[in-house]
Scaffold this motif. Structure first.
Motif, PDB file in Angstrom:
ATOM      1  N   PRO A  97       0.792  -1.230   0.000  1.00  0.00           N
ATOM      2  CA  PRO A  97       0.000   0.000   0.000  1.00  0.00           C
ATOM      3  C   PRO A  97       0.821   1.275   0.000  1.00  0.00           C
ATOM      4  N   PHE A  98       2.164   1.174  -0.083  1.00  0.00           N
ATOM      5  CA  PHE A  98       2.995   2.376  -0.028  1.00  0.00           C
ATOM      6  C   PHE A  98       2.819   3.230  -1.274  1.00  0.00           C
ATOM      7  N   THR A  99       2.501   2.614  -2.409  1.00  0.00           N
ATOM      8  CA  THR A  99       2.264   3.398  -3.618  1.00  0.00           C
ATOM      9  C   THR A  99       0.942   4.143  -3.564  1.00  0.00           C
ATOM     10  N   LEU A 100       0.071   3.794  -2.620  1.00  0.00           N
ATOM     11  CA  LEU A 100      -1.187   4.506  -2.460  1.00  0.00           C
ATOM     12  C   LEU A 100      -1.029   5.787  -1.645  1.00  0.00           C
ATOM     13  N   LEU A 101       0.153   5.986  -1.082  1.00  0.00           N
ATOM     14  CA  LEU A 101       0.435   7.178  -0.283  1.00  0.00           C
ATOM     15  C   LEU A 101       1.223   8.181  -1.114  1.00  0.00           C
ATOM     16  N   VAL A 130       9.631  11.377  -3.064  1.00  0.00           N
ATOM     17  CA  VAL A 130      10.706  10.391  -3.242  1.00  0.00           C
ATOM     18  C   VAL A 130      11.803  10.548  -2.190  1.00  0.00           C
ATOM     19  N   PRO A 131      12.253  11.771  -1.870  1.00  0.00           N
ATOM     20  CA  PRO A 131      13.302  11.884  -0.825  1.00  0.00           C
ATOM     21  C   PRO A 131      12.868  11.299   0.516  1.00  0.00           C
ATOM     22  N   ILE A 132      11.588  11.433   0.860  1.00  0.00           N
ATOM     23  CA  ILE A 132      11.105  10.867   2.123  1.00  0.00           C
ATOM     24  C   ILE A 132      11.190   9.345   2.083  1.00  0.00           C
ATOM     25  N   ARG A 133      10.826   8.754   0.954  1.00  0.00           N
ATOM     26  CA  ARG A 133      10.914   7.290   0.826  1.00  0.00           C
ATOM     27  C   ARG A 133      12.366   6.823   0.933  1.00  0.00           C
ATOM     28  N   LEU A 134      13.284   7.574   0.305  1.00  0.00           N
ATOM     29  CA  LEU A 134      14.699   7.201   0.361  1.00  0.00           C
ATOM     30  C   LEU A 134      15.246   7.328   1.781  1.00  0.00           C
ATOM     31  N   LEU A 135      14.893   8.404   2.469  1.00  0.00           N
ATOM     32  CA  LEU A 135      15.363   8.577   3.842  1.00  0.00           C
ATOM     33  C   LEU A 135      14.806   7.498   4.760  1.00  0.00           C
ATOM     34  N   LEU A 136      13.559   7.122   4.531  1.00  0.00           N
ATOM     35  CA  LEU A 136      12.967   6.052   5.336  1.00  0.00           C
ATOM     36  C   LEU A 136      13.681   4.726   5.077  1.00  0.00           C
ATOM     37  N   ALA A 137      13.978   4.445   3.806  1.00  0.00           N
ATOM     38  CA  ALA A 137      14.686   3.208   3.470  1.00  0.00           C
ATOM     39  C   ALA A 137      16.079   3.185   4.093  1.00  0.00           C
ATOM     40  N   LEU A 138      16.781   4.308   4.049  1.00  0.00           N
ATOM     41  CA  LEU A 138      18.121   4.366   4.632  1.00  0.00           C
ATOM     42  C   LEU A 138      18.069   4.228   6.150  1.00  0.00           C
ATOM     43  N   SER A 139      17.068   4.829   6.777  1.00  0.00           N
ATOM     44  CA  SER A 139      16.938   4.723   8.236  1.00  0.00           C
ATOM     45  C   SER A 139      16.671   3.284   8.659  1.00  0.00           C
ATOM     46  N   LEU A 140      15.777   2.614   7.938  1.00  0.00           N
ATOM     47  CA  LEU A 140      15.502   1.214   8.263  1.00  0.00           C
ATOM     48  C   LEU A 140      16.723   0.341   7.999  1.00  0.00           C
ATOM     49  N   ALA A 141      17.457   0.647   6.925  1.00  0.00           N
ATOM     50  CA  ALA A 141      18.663  -0.127   6.626  1.00  0.00           C
ATOM     51  C   ALA A 141      19.707   0.051   7.721  1.00  0.00           C
ATOM     52  N   MET A 142      19.847   1.255   8.233  1.00  0.00           N
ATOM     53  CA  MET A 142      20.790   1.487   9.330  1.00  0.00           C
ATOM     54  C   MET A 142      20.421   0.666  10.553  1.00  0.00           C
ATOM     55  N   ALA A 200       8.826  -7.263  -2.451  1.00  0.00           N
ATOM     56  CA  ALA A 200       7.776  -6.369  -2.943  1.00  0.00           C
ATOM     57  C   ALA A 200       6.744  -7.123  -3.765  1.00  0.00           C
ATOM     58  N   LEU A 201       7.179  -8.183  -4.453  1.00  0.00           N
ATOM     59  CA  LEU A 201       6.264  -8.937  -5.308  1.00  0.00           C
ATOM     60  C   LEU A 201       5.129  -9.564  -4.522  1.00  0.00           C
ATOM     61  N   SER A 202       5.394  -9.985  -3.292  1.00  0.00           N
ATOM     62  CA  SER A 202       4.346 -10.633  -2.504  1.00  0.00           C
ATOM     63  C   SER A 202       3.199  -9.672  -2.220  1.00  0.00           C
ATOM     64  N   LEU A 203       3.517  -8.417  -1.881  1.00  0.00           N
ATOM     65  CA  LEU A 203       2.466  -7.433  -1.656  1.00  0.00           C
ATOM     66  C   LEU A 203       1.787  -7.032  -2.959  1.00  0.00           C
ATOM     67  N   GLN A 204       2.546  -6.952  -4.032  1.00  0.00           N
ATOM     68  CA  GLN A 204       1.958  -6.597  -5.322  1.00  0.00           C
ATOM     69  C   GLN A 204       0.949  -7.651  -5.773  1.00  0.00           C
ATOM     70  N   LEU A 250      -5.505   0.634   4.487  1.00  0.00           N
ATOM     71  CA  LEU A 250      -5.814   1.096   5.840  1.00  0.00           C
ATOM     72  C   LEU A 250      -5.711  -0.039   6.848  1.00  0.00           C
ATOM     73  N   ILE A 251      -6.210  -1.210   6.467  1.00  0.00           N
ATOM     74  CA  ILE A 251      -6.122  -2.376   7.347  1.00  0.00           C
ATOM     75  C   ILE A 251      -4.667  -2.767   7.574  1.00  0.00           C
ATOM     76  N   PHE A 252      -3.857  -2.672   6.525  1.00  0.00           N
ATOM     77  CA  PHE A 252      -2.438  -3.031   6.633  1.00  0.00           C
ATOM     78  C   PHE A 252      -1.734  -2.158   7.672  1.00  0.00           C
ATOM     79  N   PHE A 253      -1.967  -0.853   7.620  1.00  0.00           N
ATOM     80  CA  PHE A 253      -1.263   0.056   8.526  1.00  0.00           C
ATOM     81  C   PHE A 253      -1.810   0.017   9.946  1.00  0.00           C
ATOM     82  N   THR A 254      -3.082  -0.309  10.103  1.00  0.00           N
ATOM     83  CA  THR A 254      -3.677  -0.315  11.442  1.00  0.00           C
ATOM     84  C   THR A 254      -3.578  -1.666  12.139  1.00  0.00           C
ATOM     85  N   SER A 255      -3.176  -2.699  11.426  1.00  0.00           N
ATOM     86  CA  SER A 255      -3.112  -4.036  12.021  1.00  0.00           C
ATOM     87  C   SER A 255      -1.672  -4.501  12.254  1.00  0.00           C
TER      88      SER A 255
END
Length: 255
Positions: free
Chosen positions: A27-31, A35-47, A82-86, A132-137
């Motif tokens: 559901p991330f593509t629905l938000l 792009v910079p926010i997505r990259l910063l989030l990916a880098l933070s999680l990777a750290m 990513a394919l599993s969610l797609q 919505l269910i994904f993020f709230t559950s």
């Protein structure tokens, strides 16, 4: 200094496991996130992942393996996750398109301002509801646990072990079956209306049943969608859980 450079390279490589999901998978593509926010989030999680398991993230780099081959392997792992969610959300879109055709909305689509794509009406409603269910559950926590487990099972440099085709087929079959279950109530209502209109066309041939059928079924679908959405929340949650649980099979890391 060399250790710091090694840690930075490990973070960049591990982020390639995360970027495909944040950039291309619902559901991330629905938000509407920049792009910079997505990259910063990916880098933070990777750290965080590298700090939690430095040996799995830096072992291949310490051995002097090629950065290009390591990056390609990490990107493949990220695409598989990513394919599993797609697949899960594609099943919802497919089932929603089938309902739209049954109701007479097959010639009309909804312009999604987030993805800039044409989407079916019923599929769009249920996709956003599933997001919505994904993020709230607790879906993001499950996804983070999946990334952590994938780093432990497939350290940097190992790449994919060859996904189990049986697991991929089971995920496809289960996802599309559950997606059809989400719209079962709407399909039943439309089917009963089709039967009623068919009987009326035999007894009242002078009426334009085609035009009447489109109007009646359109109203019935719009009325049944909220009820079906409320009753199928458990199925939607099961579909999303299934996508995360079966992702290790796509990675070849076991179920």
């Amino acid at each position: 200094m060399e250790e710091l450079a090694l840690r930075i390279e490990a973070v960049l490589l591990v982020s390639l496991r995360i970027v495909p999901t944040l950039a291309f998978a619902p559901p991330f593509t629905l938000l509407r996130l920049p792009v910079p926010i997505r990259l910063l989030l990916a880098l933070s999680l990777a750290m965080a992942l590298v700090a939690g398991n430095p040996a799995a993230a830096s072992g291949a780099l310490e051995q002097g393996q090629s950065l290009l081959s390591l990056a390609a392997g990490e990107l493949l792992v990220g695409i598989a996750i990513a394919l599993s969610l797609q697949i899960a959300f594609a099943a919802i879109q497919w089932a929603g398109g089938a309902v739209d055709i049954q109701a007479g909305f097959g010639l009309a689509t909804v312009a999604d301002p987030t993805t800039q794509a044409q989407m079916p009406l019923a599929g769009t409603v249920f996709s956003y509801a599933a997001g919505l269910i994904f993020f709230t559950s607790g879906g993001p926590y499950d996804l983070l646990a999946l990334w952590s487990a994938s780093l432990e099972a497939l350290p940097v440099g190992h790449g994919l072990r060859g996904g189990d085709m049986a697991a991929i087929g089971a995920l496809l079959g289960s996802s599309f079956t559950l997606a059809m279950g989400l719209f079962a109530l709407v399909m039943l209502v439309l089917f009963l209306l089709d039967l009623a209109i068919a009987f009326m066309s035999r007894t009242l041939p002078q009426m334009n049943m085609l035009l009447l059928g489109f109007q009646v079924k359109s109203i019935a679908m719009l009325a049944a969608l909220p009820v079906a959405l409320a009753l199928s929340t458990g199925l939607a949650l099961r579909l999303l859980r299934l996508a995360v649980e079966r992702a290790p099979g796509l990675l070849g890391a076991g179920g």
